[in-house]
Design an enzyme around this catalytic site. Structure first.
Site, short mmCIF file in Angstrom:
data_model
loop_
_atom_site.label_atom_id
_atom_site.label_comp_id
_atom_site.label_asym_id
_atom_site.label_seq_id
_atom_site.Cartn_x
_atom_site.Cartn_y
_atom_site.Cartn_z
N GLY A 174 0.79 -1.22 0.00
CA GLY A 174 0.00 0.00 0.00
C GLY A 174 0.82 1.28 0.00
O GLY A 174 0.26 2.37 -0.12
N ARG A 216 -5.40 2.12 -15.84
CA ARG A 216 -5.65 2.80 -14.55
C ARG A 216 -6.54 4.04 -14.68
O ARG A 216 -7.48 4.20 -13.88
CB ARG A 216 -4.33 3.17 -13.86
CG ARG A 216 -3.43 1.95 -13.58
CD ARG A 216 -2.26 2.26 -12.67
NE ARG A 216 -2.73 2.52 -11.32
CZ ARG A 216 -2.79 3.71 -10.77
NH1 ARG A 216 -2.37 4.76 -11.44
NH2 ARG A 216 -3.26 3.87 -9.56
N CYS A 258 -12.24 1.56 -29.19
CA CYS A 258 -13.57 2.00 -29.60
C CYS A 258 -14.53 2.12 -28.41
O CYS A 258 -15.53 1.41 -28.34
CB CYS A 258 -14.10 1.01 -30.64
SG CYS A 258 -15.50 1.64 -31.50
N GLU A 259 -14.19 2.96 -27.45
CA GLU A 259 -15.07 3.24 -26.31
C GLU A 259 -14.81 4.68 -25.88
O GLU A 259 -13.64 5.12 -25.87
CB GLU A 259 -14.77 2.32 -25.13
CG GLU A 259 -15.11 0.88 -25.39
CD GLU A 259 -15.26 0.05 -24.11
OE1 GLU A 259 -15.62 0.62 -23.06
OE2 GLU A 259 -15.01 -1.16 -24.19
N TYR A 287 1.09 -1.74 -12.21
CA TYR A 287 -0.25 -2.00 -12.72
C TYR A 287 -0.43 -1.37 -14.11
O TYR A 287 -1.51 -0.93 -14.46
CB TYR A 287 -1.31 -1.50 -11.72
CG TYR A 287 -1.08 -2.04 -10.33
CD1 TYR A 287 -1.34 -3.37 -10.04
CD2 TYR A 287 -0.56 -1.23 -9.31
CE1 TYR A 287 -1.09 -3.88 -8.77
CE2 TYR A 287 -0.31 -1.74 -8.04
CZ TYR A 287 -0.58 -3.06 -7.78
OH TYR A 287 -0.33 -3.58 -6.53
N1 LLP Z 1 -0.43 -7.50 -1.00
C1 LLP Z 1 -1.64 -7.87 -1.42
C2 LLP Z 1 -2.27 -9.04 -0.82
C3 LLP Z 1 -2.30 -7.14 -2.42
O1 LLP Z 1 -3.51 -7.52 -2.81
C4 LLP Z 1 -1.66 -6.02 -3.00
C5 LLP Z 1 -2.33 -5.24 -4.05
C6 LLP Z 1 -0.38 -5.68 -2.54
C7 LLP Z 1 0.20 -6.44 -1.52
C8 LLP Z 1 0.41 -4.55 -3.12
O2 LLP Z 1 -0.21 -3.32 -2.98
P1 LLP Z 1 0.58 -1.98 -3.39
O3 LLP Z 1 1.80 -1.90 -2.52
O4 LLP Z 1 0.96 -2.11 -4.82
O5 LLP Z 1 -0.38 -0.89 -3.16
N2 LLP Z 1 -4.54 -2.09 -9.78
C9 LLP Z 1 -4.61 -1.11 -8.71
C10 LLP Z 1 -3.98 -1.59 -7.43
C11 LLP Z 1 -4.52 -2.92 -6.97
C12 LLP Z 1 -3.78 -3.48 -5.81
C13 LLP Z 1 -4.17 -4.89 -5.57
N3 LLP Z 1 -3.49 -5.50 -4.47
C14 LLP Z 1 -3.99 0.20 -9.20
O6 LLP Z 1 -3.57 0.26 -10.35
O7 LLP Z 1 -3.95 1.17 -8.46
#
Ligand code: LLP
Length: 420
Positions: free
Chosen positions: A231, A313, A345-346, A374
């Site tokens: 996060g 995103r 096409c959206e 991502y």
């Molecule tokens: N651990 C678990 C169990 C997770 O589900 C995630 C992310 C992370 C760690 C890593 O989170 P981060 O440090 O990257 O925030 N596609 C979205 C983000 C989805 C995150 C899903 N899980 C975006 O592009 O913002």
């Protein structure tokens, strides 16, 4: 090349003397360009986050599963998480050892669990039913459990992963049942995990959330680790001066939590974090050709080849990505409001809506910043478009191709034609 706005890629010496026009000429547009030095820097920052000695950084591979990317992270000594057999497969190919990998599952099949078990990879389950399933498949072994401590946070409701409205984790009210299942199958609880959501710029929610998992941890005697999840955010609005996450303050507060808990727990245990975005986002600039500009009424559009199949995103979460404009000629940088769109096409195929940018013309190249998390990992072949190539700028400035662009043949390779 000339750059009409922004200083981000100058400050980081992102392209290391390589001209974006040459990169596009050599590898095609769109193109994910990575900077190796930035990946390494982010890994090191997080490895040094706290002084507590038993601390492990597991890169969350879903943010970027590129093989070269994983190899770099591995060479920095990080561990890695996995969500699927596909991620495990890539991680083993990149050189991670089974003991470096932690599979954090969500609604997996028996076959998927077996894939990890057969390779001696520790699994984290996130429901009591899946704990039973694991117990049946691998009795007498070690397992981890994802809990839902009730506190969620994130940049968009779609990425909040704790709290009663989400599908994740075991609710602590089921701890008695968890204990029963563990003893029924002779399982050892190696550790517990939570992930409250994605993208905090202030450590408060993460620290608050940590209390919830620690309260759960107290109810188990012999844990080897507690995993606080990912996060850690990055500033997507650098061009407007958004400050970085204060890692020093975050580390200091985490140290207080770690040392404090370990003392009360009375046993040495490891604390883990699981960052994806922090390690990968800023390491990539996504380059795209501007094919045309036009007006619909008062609205000016720049049409590029970044559809939401290339970077989803903005369309999926209304996410902001800063944009730098590169040109062949040295023009004055008069600003105007413009909407940057892709070729899908959206009408939701928008990268940046009503953005104030220097005047953009066909033939310019745009650099979409902070595209390394991502970005490619969520790309698709929608509209039968080819997912782009990826190149890496090594620390000595050399450019290497790390992923070829898809081919037309690949688009069809899994289809079976009817005999008509
Ligand atoms: N651990 C678990 C169990 C997770 O589900 C995630 C992310 C992370 C760690 C890593 O989170 P981060 O440090 O990257 O925030 N596609 C979205 C983000 C989805 C995150 C899903 N899980 C975006 O592009 O913002």
């Amino acid at each position: 090349m000339y750059k009409l706005n922004g200083s981000v890629t100058d400050e980081t010496d992102f392209f290391k003397g390589n001209d974006v026009y040459d990169l596009i000429a050599a590898y095609g547009s769109p193109l994910y360009v990575y900077n190796e030095g930035i990946i390494r820097k982010r890994c090191r920052e997080l490895k040094g986050l706290v002084s507590y000695p038993d601390f492990l950084v597991q890169y969350s591979a879903k943010a970027n599963t590129g093989l070269a990317f994983l190899q770099i992270v591995k060479s920095e000594g990080l561990h890695v998480d996995a969500m699927s057999p596909g991620e495990i497969y890539a991680e083993l190919e990149a050189g991670f050892k089974p003991e470096d990998i932690f599979m954090i599952t969500n609604n997996v099949s028996e076959d998927e669990m077996r894939f990890a078990i057969d390779r001696n990879i520790l699994i984290c389950v996130d429901s009591t039913e899946q704990l039973r399933q694991y117990g049946r498949l691998n009795p007498g072994s070690s397992v981890a459990i994802r809990f839902n401590g009730g506190i969620g946070a994130g940049h968009h409701e779609k990425v909040v992963t704790a709290g009663k409205k989400t599908k994740f984790g075991v609710n602590p009210e089921y701890i008695p049942e968890v204990k029963k299942i563990l003893s029924e199958y002779g399982l050892k609880l190696a550790g517990i995990q939570q992930h409250i959501g994605s993208l905090f710029m202030d450590s408060e929610p993460y620290i608050n959330g940590s209390q919830a998992i620690l309260d759960i941890a107290k109810q188990f005697d012999d844990l080897g680790f507690i995993d606080f999840g990912g996060g850690f955010g990055i500033p997507y609005k650098k061009l407007s001066g958004q400050p970085r996450l204060d890692l020093r303050e975050c580390g200091k507060r985490l140290d207080e939590v770690f040392y404090g808990f370990a003392k009360d727990y009375g046993k040495k245990l490891t604390f883990r974090i699981e960052p994806g975005r922090y390690i990968s986002a800023e390491s990539s600039v996504l380059l795209t050709d501007v094919h045309c500009t036009k007006y619909n009424g008062p609205h000016k559009f720049a049409g590029t080849d970044i559809g939401f199949n290339v970077l989803v995103r903005p369309a999926m979460y209304d996410s902001h990505h800063d944009i730098e404009v590169y040109t062949r000629e040295n023009r004055s940088a008069k600003e105007e409001e413009i909407t940057i769109v892709g070729n899908i096409c959206e009408s939701g195929d928008i990268i940046a809506k009503d953005r104030l940018l220097p005047e953009i013309k066909a033939g310019d190249i745009l650099g979409i910043l902070d595209a390394g998390a991502y970005g490619h990992s969520m790309s698709s072949n929608y509209n039968n478009r080819l997912r782009p190539a990826e190149v890496l700028i090594r620390e000595n400035g050399q450019v290497v191709l790390t992923r070829r662009r898809d081919t037309l043949e690949q688009l069809l390779e899994n289809y079976i034609k009817l005999d008509i």
